[in-house]
Design a protein around this motif. Structure first.
Motif, mmCIF file in Angstrom:
data_model
loop_
_atom_site.group_PDB
_atom_site.id
_atom_site.type_symbol
_atom_site.label_atom_id
_atom_site.label_comp_id
_atom_site.label_asym_id
_atom_site.label_seq_id
_atom_site.Cartn_x
_atom_site.Cartn_y
_atom_site.Cartn_z
ATOM 1 N N GLY A 349 95.966 -14.880 141.688
ATOM 2 C CA GLY A 349 95.369 -16.204 141.608
ATOM 3 C C GLY A 349 96.110 -17.092 140.640
ATOM 4 O O GLY A 349 96.724 -16.629 139.675
ATOM 5 N N ALA A 350 96.078 -18.384 140.899
ATOM 6 C CA ALA A 350 96.735 -19.351 140.024
ATOM 7 C C ALA A 350 96.080 -19.338 138.644
ATOM 8 O O ALA A 350 94.909 -18.980 138.499
ATOM 9 C CB ALA A 350 96.660 -20.747 140.632
ATOM 10 N N PRO A 351 96.807 -19.729 137.610
ATOM 11 C CA PRO A 351 96.199 -19.783 136.274
ATOM 12 C C PRO A 351 95.081 -20.820 136.215
ATOM 13 O O PRO A 351 95.046 -21.769 136.997
ATOM 14 C CB PRO A 351 97.371 -20.166 135.362
ATOM 15 N N ARG A 352 94.170 -20.615 135.266
ATOM 16 C CA ARG A 352 93.043 -21.529 135.062
ATOM 17 C C ARG A 352 92.961 -21.892 133.586
ATOM 18 O O ARG A 352 93.178 -21.049 132.718
ATOM 19 C CB ARG A 352 91.723 -20.866 135.495
ATOM 20 N N TRP A 353 92.649 -23.154 133.332
ATOM 21 C CA TRP A 353 92.544 -23.634 131.952
ATOM 22 C C TRP A 353 91.086 -23.929 131.616
ATOM 23 O O TRP A 353 90.396 -24.649 132.361
ATOM 24 C CB TRP A 353 93.413 -24.873 131.752
ATOM 25 N N GLY A 354 90.628 -23.387 130.492
ATOM 26 C CA GLY A 354 89.246 -23.532 130.082
ATOM 27 C C GLY A 354 89.010 -24.779 129.253
ATOM 28 O O GLY A 354 89.906 -25.597 129.018
ATOM 29 N N GLY A 369 98.121 -42.741 123.558
ATOM 30 C CA GLY A 369 97.516 -44.016 123.914
ATOM 31 C C GLY A 369 96.765 -44.049 125.222
ATOM 32 O O GLY A 369 96.474 -45.134 125.735
ATOM 33 N N LEU A 370 96.443 -42.883 125.770
ATOM 34 C CA LEU A 370 95.681 -42.832 127.019
ATOM 35 C C LEU A 370 94.217 -42.525 126.739
ATOM 36 O O LEU A 370 93.876 -41.886 125.735
ATOM 37 C CB LEU A 370 96.243 -41.750 127.947
ATOM 38 N N ALA A 371 93.368 -42.955 127.644
ATOM 39 C CA ALA A 371 91.959 -42.570 127.578
ATOM 40 C C ALA A 371 91.851 -41.110 128.010
ATOM 41 O O ALA A 371 92.402 -40.721 129.043
ATOM 42 C CB ALA A 371 91.122 -43.458 128.490
ATOM 43 N N PRO A 372 91.147 -40.264 127.247
ATOM 44 C CA PRO A 372 91.014 -38.856 127.610
ATOM 45 C C PRO A 372 90.357 -38.702 128.981
ATOM 46 O O PRO A 372 89.447 -39.443 129.344
ATOM 47 C CB PRO A 372 90.128 -38.275 126.505
ATOM 48 N N MET A 373 90.861 -37.738 129.733
ATOM 49 C CA MET A 373 90.376 -37.508 131.085
ATOM 50 C C MET A 373 89.459 -36.285 131.120
ATOM 51 O O MET A 373 89.666 -35.316 130.376
ATOM 52 C CB MET A 373 91.555 -37.297 132.038
ATOM 53 N N ALA A 374 88.476 -36.317 131.985
ATOM 54 C CA ALA A 374 87.587 -35.162 132.139
ATOM 55 C C ALA A 374 88.376 -33.938 132.583
ATOM 56 O O ALA A 374 88.120 -32.809 132.136
ATOM 57 C CB ALA A 374 86.479 -35.482 133.140
ATOM 58 N N GLU A 375 89.341 -34.154 133.475
ATOM 59 C CA GLU A 375 90.223 -33.077 133.942
ATOM 60 C C GLU A 375 91.656 -33.466 133.599
ATOM 61 O O GLU A 375 92.362 -34.091 134.388
ATOM 62 C CB GLU A 375 90.056 -32.837 135.447
ATOM 63 N N PRO A 376 92.121 -33.108 132.400
ATOM 64 C CA PRO A 376 93.416 -33.632 131.929
ATOM 65 C C PRO A 376 94.643 -32.953 132.538
ATOM 66 O O PRO A 376 95.753 -33.498 132.443
ATOM 67 C CB PRO A 376 93.362 -33.380 130.425
ATOM 68 N N PHE A 377 94.479 -31.765 133.133
ATOM 69 C CA PHE A 377 95.635 -31.061 133.680
ATOM 70 C C PHE A 377 95.882 -31.454 135.130
ATOM 71 O O PHE A 377 94.939 -31.743 135.885
ATOM 72 C CB PHE A 377 95.428 -29.549 133.585
ATOM 73 N N LEU A 378 97.160 -31.460 135.519
ATOM 74 C CA LEU A 378 97.512 -31.742 136.908
ATOM 75 C C LEU A 378 96.804 -30.757 137.830
ATOM 76 O O LEU A 378 96.824 -29.538 137.580
ATOM 77 C CB LEU A 378 99.016 -31.607 137.111
ATOM 78 N N PRO A 379 96.206 -31.230 138.902
ATOM 79 C CA PRO A 379 95.551 -30.306 139.836
ATOM 80 C C PRO A 379 96.504 -29.236 140.385
ATOM 81 O O PRO A 379 96.077 -28.115 140.666
ATOM 82 C CB PRO A 379 95.044 -31.223 140.950
ATOM 83 N N ASP A 380 97.795 -29.574 140.506
ATOM 84 C CA ASP A 380 98.763 -28.601 141.036
ATOM 85 C C ASP A 380 98.845 -27.350 140.176
ATOM 86 O O ASP A 380 99.230 -26.285 140.672
ATOM 87 C CB ASP A 380 100.154 -29.238 141.116
ATOM 88 N N CYS A 381 98.497 -27.457 138.885
ATOM 89 C CA CYS A 381 98.604 -26.302 137.997
ATOM 90 C C CYS A 381 97.677 -25.160 138.415
ATOM 91 O O CYS A 381 97.953 -23.998 138.106
ATOM 92 C CB CYS A 381 98.274 -26.714 136.562
ATOM 93 N N GLU A 382 96.597 -25.487 139.089
ATOM 94 C CA GLU A 382 95.627 -24.468 139.481
ATOM 95 C C GLU A 382 95.588 -24.246 140.990
ATOM 96 O O GLU A 382 94.625 -23.697 141.526
ATOM 97 C CB GLU A 382 94.240 -24.846 138.948
ATOM 98 N N ARG A 383 96.643 -24.658 141.691
ATOM 99 C CA ARG A 383 96.744 -24.467 143.130
ATOM 100 C C ARG A 383 97.914 -23.550 143.459
ATOM 101 O O ARG A 383 98.960 -23.599 142.805
ATOM 102 C CB ARG A 383 96.978 -25.798 143.842
ATOM 103 N N LEU A 384 97.732 -22.758 144.506
ATOM 104 C CA LEU A 384 98.829 -21.977 145.045
ATOM 105 C C LEU A 384 99.567 -22.801 146.101
ATOM 106 O O LEU A 384 98.975 -23.638 146.771
ATOM 107 C CB LEU A 384 98.305 -20.688 145.686
ATOM 108 N N MET A 385 100.868 -22.541 146.243
ATOM 109 C CA MET A 385 101.671 -23.225 147.247
ATOM 110 C C MET A 385 102.483 -22.178 148.002
ATOM 111 O O MET A 385 103.348 -21.515 147.416
ATOM 112 C CB MET A 385 102.611 -24.239 146.586
#
Length: 531
Positions: A349-354, A369-385
Motif C-alpha cells: 500500500g502507498a504511504p500514509r501521513w498522519g 506565506g500560504l494559508a494552511p490546508m486541511a490536506e497539505p500533502f499532494l494527493p498523489d503521495c497516497e495513490r498507487l500508479m
C-alpha cells in the motif's frame, strides 16, 4: 492458497513485522545519515556508519570497493541458492544545508552552502537497508536459502560509483536487483519504471594549468629579474577556463535538444590557487555533466568539449587535460521483475501521513506565506500508479524516438542483472495553481521523522518482499533472465549488450567540496563563520 503461496506469505509477514518492530531504529538511522550531509566522494562518516551497521548484522563487508574509499560491497548468505541485491546511496548536495525544521535555517554550526540531502539519499539508503535486513530476518525465520548483496554507492549526484563498480564486476552473478528512489517527479510516484528508464550521462573535469607563464613573452636584454614580472601578463588558467566556459555555452544553449530533459551543466571547481601579484592563476578546473539519450550523443558532445578545451588552452598559454568523473549507460527495462516489484508495492500500500505530519506541513505552508490546508500533502503521495499507466502519462510529452528520460546511474546495473526501478512517494506539499515551494521545504520534509518515516516504512517493506520473491520464485527468475537475454541479444556480451564504459580510475583526487577539521574546528570547505 497453495503451499508455495502460503510459504511466500509467511516470509512476507515476517519481513513486514521486522520493519514494524524496528520502525524506531529505521527513523533514527535515517536522521543519522541526514545530519551527516556529506557530499560526493567525501561521504566518509556515512560510509563508515553503513559498514559498521552491516557487520553488526552479520554481513561480510568489503570497504573501499573498486578503489573508491567511500564505497562498499556487503554479502550475507543463508546457504546455496539465488542471489538478490539492493544498494544505498548517501551523498548530499552542496548548497542545500537545511535543518529538520519548519523554517529555513541550516543545520546547527553550518551555513546554507554546506551539504544537505535533497532527494533525500539519507532516506533512500536506510529504506533499502531496512528492506535488506527485513529480508534477512525472514530468510532466517523461514529457512529460505540464498544470498543477499548490498552495495554502498557514493557520488550518485555526479553519477559516480555504479559505472566503476559495474566495470569491476561487482554486479555479475546477481539474479535480480531492486533500485529504490524516493519519488522526484510525477507521474513516477508509488510506481515502478516500465519502458522509459534513465538515459546516458558523461561527466568530466577539464583542468587547465599554466606551468610556464614566464615563457609567454620573450625576454629582453638587461632584465634584472630572470623570470620577469611581466609574467603576470600571461593569460593563465583562469582565462583558459573563461574561454572554455563561453565557447561551450553554444553546446549547452544551441546544440543539445531543449526537449526531453536532456542537458549539459557546468560547475567551476575551486582549486585554491591564490597567487602573487606578479603571476597569473596556475590552475583552474571546470566540470561538465552531460545528460543525453544515447552513448553516441554523449561521445559527440564530448568531442566538441575536447576541441573547445584545446582551443582555450592554446589561447591562454596553458596545457589541458580531461579527467573522467563518469561514463554511464542508459537504462534497460525488464518487465518481469518490474511487474513483480509493483505487485509487492501494491500489496504493501502507498504511504500514509498522519495528523502529526500534516500539522508540520501546515507550519511550513504558513512559513512560505500560504494559508494552511486541511490536506497539505499532494494527493498523489497516497495513490498507487500502475507502471503501464505511469508510462503512458510520461510519454505524452516525449517524442516517440526518445527511449530514455532524465538521469541516474542505477542504469549501469541494468546491463548485468534484471533490475527494477521502484519509486515511493516522499512527502510533497499541495499549493495553489502556479505556486512553487522553495527548495528548503522539500529538503526539510526529508529530515523530519513524522514526514519522511511513512516513505521509509513503505519502501523497506516493498524492497524486502521483492528480494524474497527473487530468492524464492524460480519461475520469476527464469522469466526475468529470459527477458534480459532477449533485450541484450544473448545476455552479458550479447549483440545488443552495451559493455561498461568506465576506463578510468575513480576521480577521488579532484577538489571535491567536503567537511574539514582545522584549528578553527570542523567546518565546511567554505568557512562556516563570517560568510
Amino acid at each position: 492458497m497453495s503451499d508455495r503461496e502460503d510459504v511466500a506469505a509467511r516470509r512476507e509477514d515476517a519481513a513486514a513485522r521486522w520493519v514494524d518492530d524496528n520502525a524506531g531504529r529505521l527513523s533514527e538511522w535515517t536522521r543519522t545519515i541526514w545530519d551527516k550531509g556529506e557530499t560526493a566522494w567525501r561521504e566518509y562518516d556515512s560510509a563508515a556508519w553503513y559498514v559498521a551497521r552491516l557487520r553488526e548484522e552479520g554481513f561480510e563487508v568489503e570497504e573501499g570497493s573498486a578503489g573508491m574509499p567511500t564505497a562498499f560491497a556487503a554479502r550475507w548468505s543463508n546457504g546455496p541458492g539465488a542471489t538478490a541485491a539492493a544498494y544505498a546511496e548517501y551523498d548530499a548536495v552542496p548548497g542545500n544545508c537545511q535543518a529538520a525544521s519548519t523554517r529555513r535555517e541550516p543545520r546547527p554550526g553550518l551555513n546554507v552552502h554546506a551539504g544537505g540531502h535533497t532527494d533525500p539519499h539519507s532516506a533512500l539508503g536506510t529504506s533499502a537497508l531496512g528492506g535488506l535486513l527485513a529480508a534477512k530476518a525472514a530468510m532466517e525465520a523461514t529457512g529460505l536459502a540464498g544470498t543477499l548483496r548490498f552495495f554502498g554507492e557514493p557520488a550518485e549526484k555526479v553519477r559516480g560509483s555504479k559505472p566503476i563498480h559495474a566495470a569491476a564486476g561487482y554486479y555479475d552473478g546477481i539474479d535480480g536487483l531492486v533500485s529504490f528512489h524516493p519519488c522526484y517527479m510525477l507521474p513516477l510516484c508509488n510506481t515502478v519504471s516500465w519502458d522509459t528508464h534513465c538515459g546516458a550521462a558523461y561527466a568530466m573535469v577539464y583542468r587547465f594549468a599554466c606551468d610556464s607563464p614566464e615563457t609567454w613573452l620573450p625576454r629582453t636584454e638587461g632584465q634584472p629579474i630572470p623570470q620577469a614580472h611581466s609574467a603576470v601578463r600571461a593569460p593563465g588558467a583562469n582565462d583558459a577556463l573563461f574561454y572554455m566556459y563561453n565557447t561551450s555555452k553554444a553546446l549547452r544553449d544551441s546544440i543539445l535538444p531543449h526537449t526531453g530533459g536532456w542537458s549539459i551543466s557546468e560547475a567551476i571547481l575551486t582549486a585554491g590557487q591564490a597567487t602573487a601579484d606578479n603571476l597569473p592563476a596556475r590552475l583552474a578546473e571546470i566540470q561538465y555533466i552531460l545528460r543525453v539519450p544515447t552513448v553516441e550523443m554523449a561521445e559527440q558532445a564530448t568531442l566538441i568539449l575536447d576541441r573547445n578545451a584545446a582551443a582555450a588552452a592554446q589561447l591562454a598559454h596553458c596545457g589541458w587535460e580531461r579527467i573522467w568523473v563518469s561514463k554511464s549507460r542508459p537504462g534497460l527495462a525488464n518487465h518481469a521483475i518490474s511487474r513483480m516489484v509493483y505487485d509487492k508495492l501494491a500489496a504493501v500500500g502507498a504511504p500514509r501521513w498522519g495528523e502529526a505530519a500534516k500539522a508540520i506541513a501546515r507550519e511550513m505552508q504558513e512559513a512560505v506565506g500560504l494559508a494552511p490546508m486541511a490536506e497539505p500533502f499532494l494527493p498523489d503521495c497516497e495513490r498507487l500508479m500502475d507502471p503501464e499507466e505511469a508510462e503512458r502519462i510520461l510519454r505524452r510529452d516525449l517524442p516517440p524516438s526518445q527511449v530514455n528520460y532524465t538521469s541516474d546511474d542505477y542504469t549501469d546495473m541494468c546491463w548485468h542483472t534484471p533490475t527494477a526501478r521502484l519509486y515511493v512517494a516522499r512527502p510533497m506539499l499541495s499549493g495553489p495553481p502556479g505556486f512553487a515551494y522553495p527548495d528548503w521545504v522539500m529538503n526539510a520534509l526529508g529530515g523530519i521523522a513524522e514526514t519522511i518515516d511513512p516513505m521509509v516504512s513503505c519502501a523497506a517493506k516493498t524492497v524486502a518482499h521483492s528480494l524474497l520473491a527473487i530468492l524464492g520464485d524460480a519461475d520469476l527468475r527464469a522469466a526475468a533472465r529470459a527477458e534480459f537475454e532477449e533485450r541484450t541479444g544473448g545476455g552479458v556480451g550479447g549483440s545488443r549488450w552495451i559493455p561498461p564504459l568506465c576506463d578510468y580510475a575513480p576521480p577521488i583526487g579532484l577538489r571535491w567540496p567536503e567537511y574539514v577539521t582545522t584549528v578553527r574546528g570542523r567546518e565546511w570547505w567554505i568557512p562556516t563563520a563570517g560568510y
